[in-house]
Design a protein around this motif. Structure first.
Motif, short mmCIF file in Angstrom:
data_model
loop_
_atom_site.label_atom_id
_atom_site.label_comp_id
_atom_site.label_asym_id
_atom_site.label_seq_id
_atom_site.Cartn_x
_atom_site.Cartn_y
_atom_site.Cartn_z
N PRO A 209 -52.67 -36.66 15.14
CA PRO A 209 -51.52 -36.65 14.23
C PRO A 209 -50.36 -37.44 14.80
N GLU A 210 -49.59 -38.07 13.93
CA GLU A 210 -48.41 -38.81 14.39
C GLU A 210 -47.41 -37.87 15.04
N PRO A 211 -46.81 -38.27 16.14
CA PRO A 211 -45.74 -37.47 16.74
C PRO A 211 -44.58 -37.32 15.74
N GLU A 212 -43.97 -36.14 15.74
CA GLU A 212 -42.81 -35.89 14.89
C GLU A 212 -41.63 -35.57 15.79
N LEU A 213 -40.58 -36.38 15.73
CA LEU A 213 -39.44 -36.25 16.62
C LEU A 213 -38.23 -35.68 15.88
N ALA A 214 -37.45 -34.87 16.59
CA ALA A 214 -36.17 -34.38 16.09
C ALA A 214 -35.09 -34.94 16.99
#
Length: 222
Positions: A209-214
């Motif tokens: 899965p694509e990394p999800e950044l905050a």
């Protein structure tokens, strides 16, 4: 005095030509045949997705990405493979490239084939907080962080070179395509917000899965 300078200049030129002749070269230098290690570097430099790929290891169970080298006429043949999908069991999918590298350093893509490579990248959201003088957990209604529009994010690869950049949308979101590899996101200053958001590192992998950044900025409200 002028004759002395002219004579000295002539002596220096003769010395340079003699030194170059003794080394078997010419003024300006020349390149000889490259080594196998140079050929490998040339092949791996052909695509950003090859970053970090190492030699094949037949004793390793479930290798994902590798290259192998074979001797060819006046050079080498280098095959590079990227695999994904249940690789502990041998990888369901793979894509390969075969390059021919001559001893003179000329490189040619001989063949490419396999499964279609999936698109890879990273996405996320940029927010700013606090929005109220007193923060509580969970935040009080109306005190949640606000989305940041126009934040510029620079993505650097493992060498420190800029690989891509993105600008957050009105809802704070961003989405950028990146080749598989190790990255660091470097947020840039935003007008009206204190300092910059913290840098962070992440990995992009095929078949994952694509990394999800905050990305969090400070409003300065206290």
């Amino acid at each position: 005095m002028a004759r002395s300078r002219l004579f000295l200049g002539a002596l220096i030129l003769v010395w340079l030509l003699a030194a170059c002749s003794a080394a078997g070269g010419s003024v300006g230098g020349s390149h000889g045949p490259i080594a196998e290690a140079d050929a490998i570097r040339l092949a791996l430099a052909q695509d950003a997705r090859f970053g970090g790929i190492g030699p094949t290891d037949r004793d390793l169970v479930g290798p994902v990405d590798w290259y192998e080298v074979a001797d060819a006429d006046d050079g080498w043949q280098i095959r590079i493979r990227i695999g994904w999908g249940d690789c502990p069991a041998g990888c369901i999918n793979e894509h390969t490239w075969t390059y021919r590298v001559s001893r003179a350093g000329d490189i040619t893509l001989v063949r490419e084939g396999g499964d279609t490579l999936p698109e890879t990248g990273v996405h996320g959201v940029v927010v700013a907080g606090p929005t109220c003088p007193v923060e509580t957990i969970p935040p009080q209604s109306g005190c949640e962080g606000r989305f940041v529009e126009g934040a510029v994010l620079i993505f650097k690869d493992s060498t420190g070179a800029e690989a891509a950049r993105a600008t957050s949308a009105a809802d704070g979101t961003f989405d950028v395509a990146l080749a598989p590899g190790e990255y660091r996101v470097v947020p840039q200053p935003v007008d009206g917000l204190m300092g910059t958001a913290a840098e962070s590192t992440f990995s992009v992998e095929l078949g994952q899965p694509e990394p999800e950044l905050a990305i969090a900025y400070d409003t300065g409200i206290r």
